[in-house]
Design an enzyme around this catalytic site. Structure first.
Site, PDB file in Angstrom:
ATOM      1  CE1 TYR A   1      -1.805   3.251   2.985  1.00  0.00           C
ATOM      2  CE2 TYR A   1      -3.702   2.636   0.936  1.00  0.00           C
ATOM      3  CZ  TYR A   1      -3.298   3.966   1.647  1.00  0.00           C
ATOM      4  OH  TYR A   1      -4.374   4.382   2.145  1.00  0.00           O
TER       5      TYR A   1
ATOM      6  CD  GLU B   1       7.757   1.360  12.632  1.00  0.00           C
ATOM      7  OE1 GLU B   1       8.291   2.095  13.051  1.00  0.00           O
ATOM      8  OE2 GLU B   1       8.482   0.917  11.136  1.00  0.00           O
TER       9      GLU B   1
ATOM     10  CE1 TYR C   1      -3.008  -4.654   6.083  1.00  0.00           C
ATOM     11  CE2 TYR C   1      -3.238  -3.298   5.104  1.00  0.00           C
ATOM     12  CZ  TYR C   1      -3.636  -4.806   5.337  1.00  0.00           C
ATOM     13  OH  TYR C   1      -4.364  -4.963   4.212  1.00  0.00           O
ATOM     14  CB  VAL C   2      -8.282  -2.412   8.946  1.00  0.00           C
ATOM     15  CG1 VAL C   2      -9.921  -2.927   8.872  1.00  0.00           C
ATOM     16  CG2 VAL C   2      -7.373  -1.825  10.399  1.00  0.00           C
TER      17      VAL C   2
ATOM     18  N   GLY D   1     -13.996   0.721   6.971  1.00  0.00           N
ATOM     19  CA  GLY D   1     -15.545   1.312   7.014  1.00  0.00           C
ATOM     20  C   GLY D   1     -16.198   2.371   8.109  1.00  0.00           C
TER      21      GLY D   1
ATOM     22  N   GLY E   1     -19.421   3.542  10.775  1.00  0.00           N
ATOM     23  CA  GLY E   1     -20.424   2.855  11.727  1.00  0.00           C
ATOM     24  C   GLY E   1     -19.663   2.337  12.673  1.00  0.00           C
TER      25      GLY E   1
ATOM     26  CE1 TYR F   1      -2.109   7.334  10.968  1.00  0.00           C
ATOM     27  CE2 TYR F   1      -2.677   6.868  12.905  1.00  0.00           C
ATOM     28  CZ  TYR F   1      -2.429   6.482  11.785  1.00  0.00           C
ATOM     29  OH  TYR F   1      -2.258   5.459  11.916  1.00  0.00           O
TER      30      TYR F   1
ATOM     31  CD  GLU G   1       7.131  22.143  16.868  1.00  0.00           C
ATOM     32  OE1 GLU G   1       7.896  21.101  17.382  1.00  0.00           O
ATOM     33  OE2 GLU G   1       5.752  21.541  18.015  1.00  0.00           O
TER      34      GLU G   1
END
Lengths: 160, 176
Positions: free
Chosen positions: B26, B91, B94-95, B101, B103, B142, B154
């Site tokens: 990915y 570090e 992941y899913v 998704g 809900g 995030y 920064e």
């Protein structure tokens, strides 16, 4: 124990240099507890000069590097160098390079494949120094951004 | 569909290794993955582990298309800030795509929260991670959780020595 008090003074001086002095919340006691107990959170090395070369204020400990072990899910064990600092009057003499090389040597001895750290983009002397030593800027070249969650955001995240 | 977040066991390393590779693909850097499940077993399940890991598991009846029930993970370790003290570094998070998704199914959030909770119990005051600048879904994820992008705000840059450059640097260390 003596090292913790020296490290504490330099942590503050480094923070001043990085213009982020009000961010230092760690105390000398925290450093003693966290770095010098059975399973330390960090390790440190100190650069020392002989008595006859001590600073105006009488210090012989004139630089330090603080690091800890980290992990890359791609390459395994690594070292993260949290701080590298040499008192201004002792710069330009190879002390910073010696400290960093020592950390690299310790990294290899421990089976690490990377030495990682961060630098502020406006800190040209440091950036130039690190790049000239053979490191590369993975933010500039690969696009990695450093992210942080703290304070209220972290509290909120930690709600079960 | 329900799911469970639990501490990884040594036996989970093959699944974790599989997902590490999925994440690397990915991130468009699959050739950077140099370690296998064997290193994970050695480094994460010894007396002084170099990292900790959580896995997300679904029941058998909800297994993935290829038959996996371990369908997400979070790999993290403890770090130190000389300004603030103890911290946690995330570090990897992941899913598997088919389990992402909104809900009810918020597995990524559950994993992240669990890491934060574990860190908090160890008096960690920061959770840090890095994200690739083109990875908009992750950056948004995030940011929505209150993370700040320190590179943007920064000017922090991540610097690395590895391979021959690390060897060269080490060779220049002063003799004891």
């Amino acid at each position: 124990m003596m090292a913790a008090d020296a490290i504490f003074v330099y942590v503050q001086e480094l923070a001043e240099y990085e213009k982020l002095a009000e961010h230092v919340k760690v105390t000398q006691k925290d450093l003693e507890q966290d770095g010098f107990s059975k399973n330390p959170f960090f390790h440190g090395i100190i650069a020392e000069v002989p008595e006859q070369h001590k600073t105006k204020e009488g210090h012989t400990k004139i630089g330090y590097a603080l690091y800890f072990y980290s992990y890359s899910s791609w390459s395994g064990r690594a070292i993260y160098m949290e701080d590298l600092y040499v008192m201004p009057e002792f710069r330009g003499k190879g002390v910073g390079k010696a400290l960093m090389s020592k950390v690299a040597q310790l990294a290899l001895a421990a089976g690490c494949h990377q030495l990682n750290f961060t630098v502020l983009d406006w800190n040209k002397p440091s950036m130039d120094f690190y790049l000239s030593q053979g490191s590369f800027d993975i933010t500039a070249s690969m696009g990695y951004h450093c992210m942080r969650c703290e304070g209220e955001a972290l509290e909120h995240l930690a709600q079960p | 569909m329900n799911f469970k977040i639990r501490r990884a066991a040594k036996e989970d390393c093959k699944d974790i290794s599989r997902m590490i590779m999925d994440l690397a693909i990915y991130e468009k850097m699959p050739d950077q993955v140099k370690i296998s499940h064997e290193e994970l077993e050695r480094d994460g399940f010894c007396q002084n582990p170099l990292f900790e890991c959580l896995v997300a598991e679904v029941p058998e009846e909800h297994k993935s298309n290829e038959g996996f029930t371990v369908i997400g993970y979070a790999l993290y370790f403890y770090t130190y800030s000389t300004w603030k003290g103890r911290a946690v570094y995330l570090e990897d998070l992941y899913v598997m795509p088919e389990f992402r998704g909104t809900g009810q199914l918020r597995i990524g959030t559950a994993l992240l929260s669990k890491v934060a909770e574990i860190g908090k119990k160890k008096q960690c005051v920061r959770l840090q991670l890095s994200v690739l600048n083109w990875n908009t879904p992750s950056r948004d994820f995030y940011a929505a959780k209150g993370a700040q992008d320190l590179t943007v705000t920064e000017g922090w840059h991540a610097i690395r020595f590895d391979g021959q450059n690390l060897d060269n640097l080490a060779n220049e260390a002063p003799k004891d």
